[in-house]
Design a protein around this motif. Structure first.
Motif, short mmCIF file in Angstrom:
data_model
loop_
_atom_site.label_atom_id
_atom_site.label_comp_id
_atom_site.label_asym_id
_atom_site.label_seq_id
_atom_site.Cartn_x
_atom_site.Cartn_y
_atom_site.Cartn_z
N ALA A 6 0.83 -1.20 0.00
CA ALA A 6 0.00 0.00 0.00
C ALA A 6 0.86 1.25 0.00
N SER A 7 0.34 2.29 -0.62
CA SER A 7 1.03 3.57 -0.65
C SER A 7 0.01 4.69 -0.84
N GLY A 8 0.46 5.92 -0.70
CA GLY A 8 -0.40 7.05 -0.98
C GLY A 8 -0.93 7.78 0.24
N GLY A 9 -0.63 7.27 1.41
CA GLY A 9 -1.09 7.96 2.61
C GLY A 9 -0.38 9.29 2.80
N GLY A 10 -0.89 10.05 3.73
CA GLY A 10 -0.28 11.34 4.02
C GLY A 10 -1.21 12.21 4.84
N LEU A 11 -0.96 13.50 4.77
CA LEU A 11 -1.73 14.47 5.53
C LEU A 11 -2.72 15.17 4.60
N ASP A 30 -9.87 -12.15 -11.02
CA ASP A 30 -11.17 -12.72 -11.38
C ASP A 30 -11.69 -13.71 -10.36
N ASP A 31 -10.83 -14.12 -9.45
CA ASP A 31 -11.24 -15.12 -8.47
C ASP A 31 -10.61 -14.81 -7.12
N GLY A 32 -11.25 -13.92 -6.40
CA GLY A 32 -10.73 -13.60 -5.09
C GLY A 32 -11.36 -12.34 -4.54
N ALA A 33 -10.95 -12.01 -3.36
CA ALA A 33 -11.44 -10.80 -2.70
C ALA A 33 -10.25 -9.93 -2.33
N ILE A 34 -10.41 -8.64 -2.53
CA ILE A 34 -9.38 -7.70 -2.13
C ILE A 34 -10.05 -6.53 -1.43
N ALA A 35 -9.46 -6.06 -0.37
CA ALA A 35 -10.17 -5.11 0.48
C ALA A 35 -9.24 -4.07 1.08
N TRP A 36 -9.84 -3.01 1.55
CA TRP A 36 -9.16 -1.98 2.33
C TRP A 36 -9.71 -2.02 3.75
N PHE A 37 -8.81 -1.98 4.70
CA PHE A 37 -9.15 -1.87 6.12
C PHE A 37 -8.43 -0.66 6.69
N ARG A 38 -8.86 -0.24 7.85
CA ARG A 38 -8.14 0.81 8.56
C ARG A 38 -8.19 0.53 10.05
N GLU A 94 -12.15 11.83 11.65
CA GLU A 94 -12.33 10.44 12.10
C GLU A 94 -11.87 9.41 11.07
N ASP A 95 -11.45 9.87 9.89
CA ASP A 95 -10.86 8.95 8.91
C ASP A 95 -9.37 8.72 9.19
N THR A 96 -8.82 9.45 10.14
CA THR A 96 -7.42 9.28 10.49
C THR A 96 -7.17 7.88 11.02
N ALA A 97 -6.24 7.18 10.38
CA ALA A 97 -5.95 5.79 10.74
C ALA A 97 -4.80 5.28 9.87
N VAL A 98 -4.33 4.09 10.20
CA VAL A 98 -3.43 3.37 9.30
C VAL A 98 -4.32 2.53 8.39
N TYR A 99 -4.11 2.65 7.09
CA TYR A 99 -4.91 1.94 6.10
C TYR A 99 -4.12 0.75 5.55
N TYR A 100 -4.80 -0.38 5.44
CA TYR A 100 -4.19 -1.61 4.97
C TYR A 100 -4.98 -2.17 3.78
N GLN A 125 1.61 -3.92 4.17
CA GLN A 125 1.95 -3.03 5.28
C GLN A 125 1.00 -1.84 5.24
N GLY A 126 0.83 -1.16 6.30
CA GLY A 126 -0.11 -0.06 6.35
C GLY A 126 0.47 1.24 5.83
N THR A 127 -0.41 2.16 5.50
CA THR A 127 -0.03 3.51 5.14
C THR A 127 -0.85 4.49 5.98
N GLN A 128 -0.18 5.44 6.58
CA GLN A 128 -0.84 6.36 7.52
C GLN A 128 -1.60 7.45 6.78
N VAL A 129 -2.84 7.65 7.17
CA VAL A 129 -3.65 8.77 6.69
C VAL A 129 -4.00 9.63 7.89
N THR A 130 -3.68 10.90 7.81
CA THR A 130 -3.99 11.83 8.88
C THR A 130 -4.79 12.99 8.31
N VAL A 131 -5.95 13.23 8.89
CA VAL A 131 -6.82 14.31 8.44
C VAL A 131 -6.86 15.36 9.54
#
Length: 133
Positions: A6-11, A30-38, A94-100, A125-131
Motif C-alpha cells: 500500500a502507498s499514498g497515505g499522508g496528511l 477474477d477469483d478472489g477478494a481484495i479489500a481496504w481496512f483501517r 475520524e478517517d485518520t488511521a493506518v490503512y491496509y 503493510q499499512g499507510t498512515q492517513v492523517t486528516v
C-alpha cells in the motif's frame, strides 16, 4: 504467494481528498477478494471496502462499502496494472488511521463476511492517513 504493498497515505485537510494505491502480485483478480481496512489507535481494524469476484458457484462480482465511508470513498481496480485504489473524498478527522490492503484467494470471503479482518489471508503493510480539522 499473494503480496500487497500500500502507498499514498499522508496528511490531508478536513474535506480534502487522498488516493491510496495497493500494488498486488500473485493474485487473480477474477477469483478472489481484495479489500481496504483501517485501524485507528485503540480501535479494532475496520473493513472499509472490498471487491469480490468469484466465477465458481456461488458466483459474485460486487463492491462493498462500510456505512461510514459510503458516498465518500470509491474502491477500484486496474487489472493491467495489478493495482487497486481507494479514492477518499470529503475526508473527516475520524478517517485518520493506518490503512491496509488485504486479499483472499481461497474463496473464504463473501458478501456476508467481507468486513471481518480474519477472513483475509494476505496483508500489506499499512499507510498512515492523517486528516487535520
Amino acid at each position: 504467494d499473494v503480496q500487497l504493498q500500500a502507498s499514498g497515505g499522508g496528511l490531508a485537510q478536513d474535506g480534502g481528498s487522498l488516493r491510496l494505491s495497493c500494488a498486488v502480485s500473485g493474485f487473480h483478480f477474477d477469483d478472489g477478494a481484495i479489500a481496504w481496512f483501517r485501524q485507528a489507535p485503540g480501535k479494532e481494524r475496520e473493513g472499509i471496502s472490498a471487491i469480490i469476484r468469484r466465477r465458481i458457484s456461488p458466483s459474485e462480482d460486487a463492491t462493498y462499502y462500510a456505512d461510514s465511508v459510503l458516498g465518500r470513498f470509491t474502491m477500484s481496480s486496474d487489472i493491467t496494472k495489478k493495482t487497486v485504489y481507494l479514492q477518499m473524498n470529503r475526508l473527516k478527522a475520524e478517517d485518520t488511521a493506518v490503512y491496509y490492503c488485504a486479499a483472499d484467494d481461497l474463496f473464504g470471503v463473501y458478501g456476508s463476511n467481507w468486513a471481518r479482518y480474519w477472513s483475509y489471508t494476505s496483508w500489506g503493510q499499512g499507510t498512515q492517513v492523517t486528516v487535520s480539522s
